[in-house]
Scaffold this motif. Structure first.
Motif, short mmCIF file in Angstrom:
data_model
loop_
_atom_site.label_atom_id
_atom_site.label_comp_id
_atom_site.label_asym_id
_atom_site.label_seq_id
_atom_site.Cartn_x
_atom_site.Cartn_y
_atom_site.Cartn_z
N ALA A 173 39.56 43.45 31.44
CA ALA A 173 38.19 42.78 30.89
C ALA A 173 38.49 41.89 29.75
CB ALA A 173 37.28 43.85 30.52
N ALA A 174 39.43 42.35 29.00
CA ALA A 174 39.84 41.50 27.69
C ALA A 174 40.66 40.35 28.14
CB ALA A 174 40.78 42.37 26.85
N ALA A 175 41.35 40.35 29.03
CA ALA A 175 42.16 39.18 29.77
C ALA A 175 41.09 38.20 30.39
CB ALA A 175 43.03 39.62 30.61
N ALA A 176 40.17 38.78 30.88
CA ALA A 176 38.96 37.95 31.75
C ALA A 176 38.16 37.08 30.46
CB ALA A 176 38.12 38.64 32.26
N ARG A 177 37.82 37.80 29.39
CA ARG A 177 37.09 37.22 28.45
C ARG A 177 37.63 36.08 27.86
NH1 ARG A 177 38.36 36.84 22.94
NH2 ARG A 177 36.29 36.27 21.89
N HIS B 263 48.29 37.41 34.57
CA HIS B 263 49.10 38.56 34.99
C HIS B 263 48.11 39.76 34.53
CE1 HIS B 263 52.73 35.80 35.41
NE2 HIS B 263 52.34 36.19 36.55
N ALA B 264 47.68 39.74 33.26
CA ALA B 264 46.83 40.87 32.87
C ALA B 264 45.68 41.29 33.67
CB ALA B 264 46.68 40.53 31.48
N LEU B 265 45.12 40.33 34.34
CA LEU B 265 44.09 40.47 35.43
C LEU B 265 44.52 41.77 36.35
CD1 LEU B 265 42.51 37.18 36.11
CD2 LEU B 265 41.61 38.90 34.36
N ASP B 266 45.95 42.05 36.55
CA ASP B 266 46.33 43.12 37.50
C ASP B 266 46.76 44.39 36.88
OD1 ASP B 266 47.89 40.61 39.50
OD2 ASP B 266 46.19 41.90 39.81
N GLU C 184 37.54 44.18 43.21
CA GLU C 184 36.91 45.33 42.39
C GLU C 184 37.75 45.54 41.22
OE1 GLU C 184 35.71 48.45 45.03
OE2 GLU C 184 34.23 47.14 46.06
N LYS C 185 38.50 44.72 40.73
CA LYS C 185 39.34 45.06 39.39
C LYS C 185 38.37 44.51 38.20
CE LYS C 185 43.69 44.32 41.44
NZ LYS C 185 45.02 43.30 41.52
N LEU C 186 37.37 43.81 38.37
CA LEU C 186 36.53 43.25 37.36
C LEU C 186 35.21 43.50 37.87
CD1 LEU C 186 38.05 39.79 36.23
CD2 LEU C 186 38.11 41.91 34.91
N PRO C 187 34.28 43.91 36.76
CA PRO C 187 32.68 43.99 37.25
C PRO C 187 32.34 42.51 37.30
CG PRO C 187 33.36 45.25 35.10
CD PRO C 187 34.63 44.59 35.59
#
Lengths: 338, 130
Positions: A146-150, A135-138, A171-174
């Protein structure tokens, strides 16, 4: 007037001295706190290491003020660990409320707090954090996303693969952040990535095919070959590169056909891939491309032909119609000669 | 090739510039009954290997002064240490990195993040083969 200025100067000097004194005292307090923390870490390291070794009783009777120190040590060690030791870390943080604490802070109004929690949850190794991190990816803040993805990568959660791919496509994450997270998931990411090869969104297909090229094996070639006929040129180019990485010879015919793609960068990608696959029979069509195409695909084709069939390149360079790219390829062949 | 000196406990040299990793590996291997010597860069690792002649070396690849590949090559060049088993421990996991490690003379390769239990098992396996 002079008196007023004098008093102003005295006042400013006193304020300055007060600020310097506050800063100095703060610096002393921080240094003392840091020395206490380092001393506590030295004292508690054996217990933290014993916990990683499957001995939870080692930290069972610790006083409450020592718990944050042990938690900090375990979170630091978690960066480096996989396997059973990470499970011990997850059990520790679940048992002592660390996971619940950070999950609650994922809903903080302050972005820095949400980002810190998202980061720490990856090191706490608890599977319960996966859905909240998805959910934090949104999140509205890029650092939180970025921290959530990591952390999702650190948790190696296959259910996070599709959200990570779509977060990048939106385009929410590089690309590097999403890519590193997916590579960290590793082989468990492949089934959802293979499914995403047929996604409706071209950005998702493009990212998925690139990652299948990095994580997959020769058995993924048929699915990637189908992407050479994709409606999106970016997908076709990434599919060509992926086939080069997978190295399967059964992709050669499709890659050779892609040398006739209407988009130059796709043709260039196919040329690079043919060089990587290493099928010598591709040298003839590559030389044709090198003689007649736009700069980038022609140059790529020349270099590829030089790798696959140096003798053919040297012969072709001898003809009047060779052109600059074949001559350059012939120079490369000569440079590589022992 | 000279053999390592006879000892009661096998000696393992662990070289990594990261303090946390040295502590993790040291703790696990000492608990498994090995005597562990630590180094924080490649030059120190090479010096310790020559002086102490450990039974096995666990080397990080990306270290200052000399990297793990270079230390392995130096160990293989010296008659005193040419037979010493070497396990590389590293985050560099592309095919060419692994190939380079084995070409340098390493006996095994462990990726980071790693499991200290797995490392202990591989140390045992490598020492058991010698």
């Amino acid at each position: 007037m002079v008196a007023a200025l004098t008093w102003l100067a005295v006042g400013l000097a006193m304020i300055g001295a007060f600020c310097v004194a506050v800063l100095a005292l703060r610096r002393l307090a921080l240094a003392r706190g840091e020395r206490k923390r380092v001393a506590a870490e030295g004292r508690l390291k054996p217990q933290a290491l014993a916990l990683l070794d499957g001995d939870p009783a080692a930290v069972g009777d610790l006083p409450p003020e020592d718990m944050p120190v042990v938690a900090g040590l375990l979170a630091r060690y978690a960066h480096h660990l996989s396997g059973s030791e990470r499970r011990e870390i997850a059990i520790f943080f679940e048992t002592h409320g660390g996971v619940d604490h950070e999950l609650s802070h994922l809903r903080s109004r302050r972005a820095w707090r949400r980002a810190t929690s998202a980061f720490l949850l990856g090191d706490m190794a608890s599977p319960r954090a996966v859905q909240p991190l998805i959910h934090a990816l949104d999140d509205a803040d890029a650092a939180v996303r970025a921290a959530a993805a990591r952390s999702l990568g650190r948790l190696a959660a296959p259910e996070a693969v599709e959200p990570l791919v779509y977060a990048h496509a939106a385009e929410k994450l590089p690309r590097t952040v999403a890519g590193q997270a997916l590579l960290a998931v590793g082989a468990p990411a492949l089934p959802p990535l293979r499914a995403l090869l047929e996604a409706a969104e071209p950005g998702a297909r493009e990212f998925a095919v690139e990652l299948v090229g990095l994580l997959g094996d020769a058995g993924d070639s048929p699915a990637v070959v189908r992407r050479l006929a994709d409606s999106s040129a970016e997908v076709r180019a990434k599919a060509a590169r992926a086939l080069g990485r997978l190295g399967a010879r059964d992709g050669t015919a499709a890659l050779t056909a892609t040398l006739r793609d209407r988009i130059p960068f796709v043709r260039a990608a196919a040329a690079h891939a043919l060089a990587a696959v290493g099928d010598r029979e591709a040298a003839v069509p590559l030389l044709r491309l090198a003689a007649h195409d736009h700069f980038d695909p022609a140059r790529a084709a020349g270099h590829a032909a030089a790798r696959l069939d140096p003798a053919a390149v040297l012969r072709a360079a001898g003809s009047d119609a060779a052109g600059g790219h074949i001559e350059e390829a012939a120079d490369l062949v000569v440079l590589r000669l022992p | 090739m000279s053999a390592a000196p006879q000892r009661e406990r096998a000696v393992v040299l662990v070289a990594d510039d990261d303090t946390d990793i040295r502590e993790l590996v040291l703790f696990r291997l000492e608990r498994a009954g090995y005597e562990v010597v630590a180094a924080k860069d490649g030059e120190e690792a090479l010096r310790q290997a020559v002086e102490l002649q450990p039974d096995l070396a666990v080397l990080d690849v990306m270290m200052p002064k000399l990297n793990g590949y270079e230390v392995t090559q130096e160990l293989r060049r010296s008659e005193a240490t040419s037979a010493m088993p070497v396990i590389l421990l590293t985050a560099r996991v592309q095919d060419e990195d692994i190939t380079r490690g084995f070409d340098a003379g390493a006996d095994d390769y462990i990726k980071k993040p790693f499991s200290p239990q797995e490392l202990r098992a591989r140390v045992q396996a490598v020492l058991g083969r010698r």
